[in-house]
Design a protein around this motif. Structure first.
Motif, short mmCIF file in Angstrom:
data_model
loop_
_atom_site.label_atom_id
_atom_site.label_comp_id
_atom_site.label_asym_id
_atom_site.label_seq_id
_atom_site.Cartn_x
_atom_site.Cartn_y
_atom_site.Cartn_z
N ARG A 114 28.62 67.37 -39.13
CA ARG A 114 28.56 67.10 -37.69
C ARG A 114 29.85 67.49 -36.99
NH1 ARG A 114 25.57 61.28 -37.39
NH2 ARG A 114 25.99 61.05 -39.58
N TYR A 153 35.57 54.78 -32.02
CA TYR A 153 34.55 54.05 -32.77
C TYR A 153 33.68 55.03 -33.57
CZ TYR A 153 30.06 51.59 -33.23
OH TYR A 153 28.89 51.06 -33.70
N GLY A 157 33.54 55.49 -37.53
CA GLY A 157 32.25 55.07 -38.07
C GLY A 157 31.44 56.21 -38.67
N LEU A 173 35.19 45.60 -31.83
CA LEU A 173 35.04 44.24 -31.30
C LEU A 173 36.39 43.58 -31.07
CD1 LEU A 173 31.99 42.91 -33.28
CD2 LEU A 173 32.10 43.79 -30.96
N ALA B 378 22.79 55.74 -27.01
CA ALA B 378 24.20 55.35 -27.05
C ALA B 378 24.69 55.05 -25.64
CB ALA B 378 25.04 56.45 -27.69
N PHE B 382 26.00 51.33 -24.65
CA PHE B 382 27.36 51.11 -24.15
C PHE B 382 27.30 50.53 -22.74
CE2 PHE B 382 29.04 54.20 -27.37
CZ PHE B 382 29.85 53.29 -27.99
N ALA B 423 28.44 43.07 -27.43
CA ALA B 423 28.77 44.40 -27.95
C ALA B 423 28.35 44.53 -29.40
CB ALA B 423 30.27 44.64 -27.81
N TYR B 424 28.38 43.42 -30.12
CA TYR B 424 28.05 43.51 -31.54
C TYR B 424 26.63 43.99 -31.76
CZ TYR B 424 27.34 42.42 -36.40
OH TYR B 424 27.04 42.54 -37.73
N LEU B 427 26.06 47.55 -30.54
CA LEU B 427 26.68 48.51 -31.45
C LEU B 427 25.85 48.67 -32.72
CD1 LEU B 427 30.50 47.88 -31.48
CD2 LEU B 427 29.19 49.55 -30.23
N LEU B 430 23.75 51.53 -32.62
CA LEU B 430 24.50 52.77 -32.79
C LEU B 430 24.88 52.98 -34.24
CD1 LEU B 430 26.89 52.73 -29.74
CD2 LEU B 430 24.62 53.65 -29.95
N VAL B 431 25.28 51.89 -34.87
CA VAL B 431 25.65 52.00 -36.29
C VAL B 431 24.48 52.56 -37.07
CG1 VAL B 431 26.03 50.60 -38.35
CG2 VAL B 431 27.39 50.17 -36.31
N TYR B 434 23.81 56.32 -35.97
CA TYR B 434 24.83 57.33 -36.19
C TYR B 434 25.49 57.26 -37.56
CZ TYR B 434 24.90 59.20 -31.49
OH TYR B 434 24.57 59.83 -30.33
N MET B 435 25.61 56.07 -38.11
CA MET B 435 26.51 55.93 -39.25
C MET B 435 25.77 55.68 -40.55
SD MET B 435 29.32 53.74 -37.23
CE MET B 435 29.78 54.28 -35.59
N LYS B 436 24.47 55.53 -40.50
CA LYS B 436 23.74 55.33 -41.75
C LYS B 436 22.81 56.51 -41.97
CE LYS B 436 24.08 50.42 -42.28
NZ LYS B 436 23.48 49.12 -42.05
#
Lengths: 530, 493
Positions: A114, A153, A157, A173, B378, B382, B423-424, B427, B430-431, B434-436
């Motif tokens: 990416r 972030y 991440g 956070l 996203a 946000f 926010a948790y 997010l 998003l996690v 995007y991140m998994k």
């Protein structure tokens, strides 16, 4: 031409954003090289152009805030797009633009997944960071300050290590929590200003004039300080830092250490201290003691880290402790030392992260025990590593010394005990850095995998050389940089003293402060060699 | 004041007339075209709403009462009507392919949507408690049906029934409150109530106070404030997603339009009393909404709890009872409408037939396969979390600054802390996106994102996302219109 002159800072701040838009719209994810080049060239152009600020900044002018641009945004609420630069933010601004192209160059081969998202994030981050350094309107500052979190972030991440998600969420956070409290404090201050002066304004200089009662001033200071202390990070708010640093990709760590952490200290310098000078004076012992604890604690924890990156991360806690100490003592040496130390830390620690990244790219491990004797396999690498290590320790002649020395002088004037304790941090730094260096680089080259390590290639050398040049330059002739901020620091101190000093001691303090600012000049001249 | 010549009176309720007529045409068309293409219905509904929107915008700036002062058109009502119609239009765009995919009866669906919007505009224009009640019922009854419409899924009728029962209760309570108020002051006209309120307060008339309390309960139900929120998660989860999107913003905004008109403006003499209640309702809504949202696995349920929290943020602004507060609430509702619709839009785009694929884990790794959906999500997340430079930050900024200005610093502090909590869970989406990486062989890894989705959804996502970014950077004009919406009303405060 006139147009451009007036909007100089704006152009520099939004140049990376333009680059990000260009990459987003015109390049596809598969055109990896093109994306890298476009990003690199944008960053490089940003740096070269921003040199104009450095040469154009008039250090002798009594008007310390220069290149000011002010454009109404939501004028009825006093929200104005107002940017400007003074001697202190100038150095940080330049350091940011300086590191920009280098980190892109450094991650040329380490980011393959990416690519587009990564480079767009880096460019957006650059805009947000530069914006935060030049904002003179609290609303504008807050926007940039928070906007910074989003790309960082994602950088941690998405492109980070195995525990990247935990680290990214914790980072986000933690910092968000602090900044939101600051938002309430900003709003409170804003309405007090309206009450006292009858018009709406988020302008920093308007808010400087607000008179606060003792109680609210302390609370507001604490709200600001908490937000900045988390970002710095000061002990005991530092726990997000090792996670974020270790998990972030190299470029992320460099920017995090080099620039993002400076946001916190810069926040103290530009906002928390001058807005609430009396409270800053009141809380001086707290901040100074926490700073010293940070110095020693960071150093002790760094000493026992088996992981190179973690070691560098904890050394950051220690170094940032010095910066905070210099700010807390609030005299000319302390503050100038702090600003220079911010730049130093950006260079040295940034370089350390780059170096750790380079070796990690080759060996895919960061454990010190996996190395040993790599000086024989990688002599060029070892040389750079040595220089940067020494700079981080604070060897005279390299940049780290200048900052730490000034800070220690400043502290000594205020409290001998703190100065002595802080100085022990310098010794500890030598211990953990040199010990690490010895284990990793010297000794017998006994591991099979290390024997075939390739030395640095041209690209990697090109990344490190500019940093080393700056390390030596600041170490040998800091006056180039100190001179730019003398006036600004004087202005800051004049403001804090005039408000903060209790009436009885004020005369004595004034005379000390005059001596101090003089001695900084002297110190600079000695460096000059005349 | 009142102009009671018929054409003039009708011009006041022109948007409602357009919507009602369109609804009837839609129904008729559905009968004519029965099994075939549903496009005509959709087009009629869309252009009807567009016409109503144009008519509302054209009457910006006029101030008129009609039908013996039962309705009143002013900029406040126009502002809300713009929100409802904007939401309606975007909902129509989101519904088009969704209705086909889920096999919902299109004719009825669009007709009910239009009737519901008619009720909302009446609510915004209400100048009398009777109109308030009528508006609420015209709005609610179609929504009860819409929620229960997805007969294939067992959750949907259940949700509809729950909503109907609790909603019926709330309406009855509201009506009872109106009756008590009428008993106390002898009028249902808002202007008269405003005039009589100080006297009733001085006598601390129990009828009056009880009436106001019951009114608050009824409205609290519509905007789903804690503790009147029980229906929200179930109804939002069970309803067809496009209906959830519509409810979560339009119904809420309509409830707030009444709350502002009746409580904040017409009962301003007793601001001291209701602002304390508002304070608690706001805090409870923010805390419960955000904390419970943390543990949700279903994204519709998560957004349901988040919508409770957002009602709390709006109430933070209204607690102040000041012009700044109402101004902030208007801005917040407008922005909230865009970002929440957008978020549900992505949920629609990502889900599969039978409302599958609405668990948060279904989003795993979406950023790779559907980068634009992920990016849009996203932006919405946000924005909902209130991070600049998105519009969500602007909304929170106005709301909390109104609170700080009026001296409710602690309320603002609780508000910002709760947005940090929120926010948790935003997010988390998003996690996951995007991140998994999708687990190999897992049921969802084939990607629920494969099915082509109508152009309408894409258009609405673009519109919502771009306006959120735009408003985040240039909120000036929205603030300006919200200010105009309050012209002439602030004398009531």
């Amino acid at each position: 031409m006139e147009m451009i002159e007036q909007h100089l800072i704006t152009i520099f701040v939004f140049l990376p954003l333009a680059g990000a838009l260009f990459v987003t719209v015109f390049l596809r994810d598969t055109q990896k090289e093109a994306i890298r080049w476009a990003t690199f060239l944008t960053m490089l152009a940003g740096f070269l152009l921003s040199l104009k600020l450095f040469f154009g900044y008039d250090a002798d002018s009594t008007q310390t805030m220069q290149f000011v641009q002010s454009t109404p945004w939501l004028p009825e609420y006093g929200i104005v797009y107002k940017v400007g630069i003074d001697g202190m933010s100038l150095l940080l601004f330049l350091m940011t633009t300086f590191l920009g192209p280098l980190v892109i160059l450094s991650s040329w081969r380490s980011i393959e997944d990416r690519v587009k998202g990564f480079h767009v994030s880096m460019l957006l981050l650059q805009t947000a960071m530069l914006g935060a350094f030049v904002s003179l309107n609290l609303f504008l500052f807050y926007i940039f300050w928070e906007a910074m979190l989003i790309p960082m972030y994602f950088i941690i991440g998405i492109w980070g290590g195995p525990r990247r998600i935990y680290a990214a969420v914790k980072f986000f956070l933690y910092t968000l929590f602090g900044s939101l409290l600051m938002l309430v404090a900003i709003l409170y201050l804003y309405f007090v200003h309206v009450k006292q002066f009858g018009f709406y304004s988020f302008d920093l200089f308007d808010l400087y004039r607000v008179h606060l009662a003792v109680g609210p001033e302390k609370i507001l200071f604490l709200a600001f300080a908490l937000s900045f202390a988390i970002k710095v990070p000061m002990f005991p708010f530092h726990t997000w830092l090792p996670d974020a640093h270790v998990e972030a990709p190299t470029a992320g760590s460099v920017i995090l250490a080099g620039v993002l952490l400076k946001m916190g200290t810069y926040g103290f310098l530009r906002f928390a201290i001058p807005l609430f000078p009396a409270a800053a004076a009141y809380f001086y012992p707290l901040i100074a003691v926490l700073a010293v604890i940070g110095i020693i604690y960071g150093a002790l924890v760094a000493m026992v880290q088996p992981d190179l990156k973690k070691l560098v991360a904890y050394s950051s806690v220690s170094h940032l402790g010095f910066v905070m100490l210099g700010l807390a003592v609030l005299n000319a040496q302390g503050v100038e030392g702090s600003v220079i130390q911010m730049v130093n830390h950006g260079l040295s620690t940034g370089a350390l992260f780059l170096i750790v990244g380079m070796i990690y790219d080759r060996r895919h491990t960061r454990l010190i025990s996996d190395f040993g004797g790599i000086a024989k396999a990688m002599p060029i690498f070892a040389t750079f590593f040595m220089i940067v290590t020494l700079s981080s320790i604070g060897l005279p002649g390299l940049n780290g010394f200048i900052g730490e020395f000034l800070i220690l002088i400043g502290t000594f004037k205020k409290s001998v005990v703190l100065a002595v304790l802080a100085a022990s941090g310098v010794i500890l730094a030598a211990v953990y850095m040199l010990w690490m260096f010895k284990r990793a680089v010297f000794g017998p080259l006994d591991k099979e995998e290390n024997k075939s390590l390739k030395d640095l290639n041209l690209r990697e050398i090109a990344v490190l050389v500019p940093i080393v040049v700056m390390i030596v330059w600041i170490g040998v002739y800091p006056q180039t940089f100190l001179r730019k901020m003398d006036r600004s620091v004087e202005g800051l101190l004049a403001r804090t003293e005039q408000v903060a000093a209790p009436p009885v001691q004020s005369r004595e303090r004034d005379s000390i402060s005059m001596m101090e600012s003089k001695s900084v000049y002297d110190f600079g001249r000695q460096g000059h060699g005349d | 004041m009142g102009i009671d010549s018929l054409p003039a009176a009708l011009s006041v309720i022109r948007p409602e007339l357009i919507l009602a007529v369109t609804a009837l045409v839609c129904l008729a068309l559905d009968l004519l075209y029965k099994p075939a293409d549903k496009m005509p219905c959709w087009a009629v509904a869309f252009f009807g709403s567009l016409a109503a929107l144009a008519s509302t915008i054209a009457s910006w700036g006029t101030e008129q009462e009609a039908f013996s002062q039962l309705v009143r058109m002013d900029n406040l009502s126009n502002f809300f009507a713009v929100i409802f119609l904007m939401v309606g239009l975007i909902t129509l765009c989101l519904s088009d392919s969704y209705v086909q995919r889920e096999g919902l009866p299109a004719g009825e669906y669009y007709t009910l949507l239009l009737i519901s919007m008619t009720g909302m505009v009446f609510m915004a224009q209400a100048n009398d408690l009777m109109t308030v009640y009528l508006g609420i019922e015209i709005m609610s009854i179609p929504v009860y049906v819409l929620v229960a419409m997805m007969s294939k899924s067992p959750k949907s009728p259940e949700a509809g029934l729950k909503y109907l029962l609790l909603g019926g209760f709330a309406s009855a309570i509201l009506l009872f409150g109106i009756a008590l108020l009428y008993g106390a002051v002898g009028t249902t006209q808002l202007a008269d109530i405003l005039r009589q309120a100080p006297g009733a307060l001085k006598a601390s008339d129990p009828l009056f106070l009880a009436g106001v309390g019951l009114l608050l309960v009824g409205m609290g139900f519509k905007v789903s404030l804690v503790p009147f929120h029980m229906w929200t998660p179930d109804a939002y989860e069970g309803a067809p997603t496009s209906v959830t999107a519509f409810m979560s913003v339009a119904v809420k905004a309509a409830g707030f339009s009444v709350l502002i008109r009746v409580i904040v403006l017409s009962l301003s003499p007793m601001a001291v009393d209701w602002s304390q209640i508002f304070w608690w309702l706001a805090v409870l809504s923010m805390v419960l909404g955000n904390v419970v949202a943390l543990v949700q696995e279903n994204i519709k349920r998560m957004l349901a709890y988040s919508s409770i929290a957002h009602a709390g943020y709006v109430l933070v602004a209204l607690t102040t009872g000041t012009e700044t507060g109402i101004h902030a609430a208007l801005i917040y509702l407008f922005i909230y409408a865009l970002m929440n619709l957008g978020a549900f839009g992505v949920v629609i785009a990502v889900s599969r037939e039978g409302d599958q694929g609405v668990e948060i884990r279904d989003y795993t790794g979406m950023a790779r396969k559907r980068p634009l959906y992920a990016l849009a999500m996203a932006v919405f997340m946000f924005s909902l979390a209130g991070v600049p430079p998105t519009a969500g930050f602007i909304g929170k900024f106005y709301a909390f600054s109104a609170a700080v200005k009026a001296g409710y610093v602690w309320l603002a502090v609780i508000g910002v802390l709760m947005s940090a909590v929120s926010a948790y869970f935003y997010l988390r989406v998003l996690v996951v996106m995007y991140m998994k990486e999708p687990e190999a062989g897992a049921e969802y890894s084939a990607g629920p994102w494969g099915a082509p989705i109508g152009a309408g959804v894409s258009v609405s996502l673009w519109v919502c996302a771009l306006s959120i970014l735009f408003l985040g950077i240039w909120p000036g004009w929205l603030s300006h219109f919200a200010q105009q919406a309050l012209q002439g009303l602030t004398s009531l405060l």
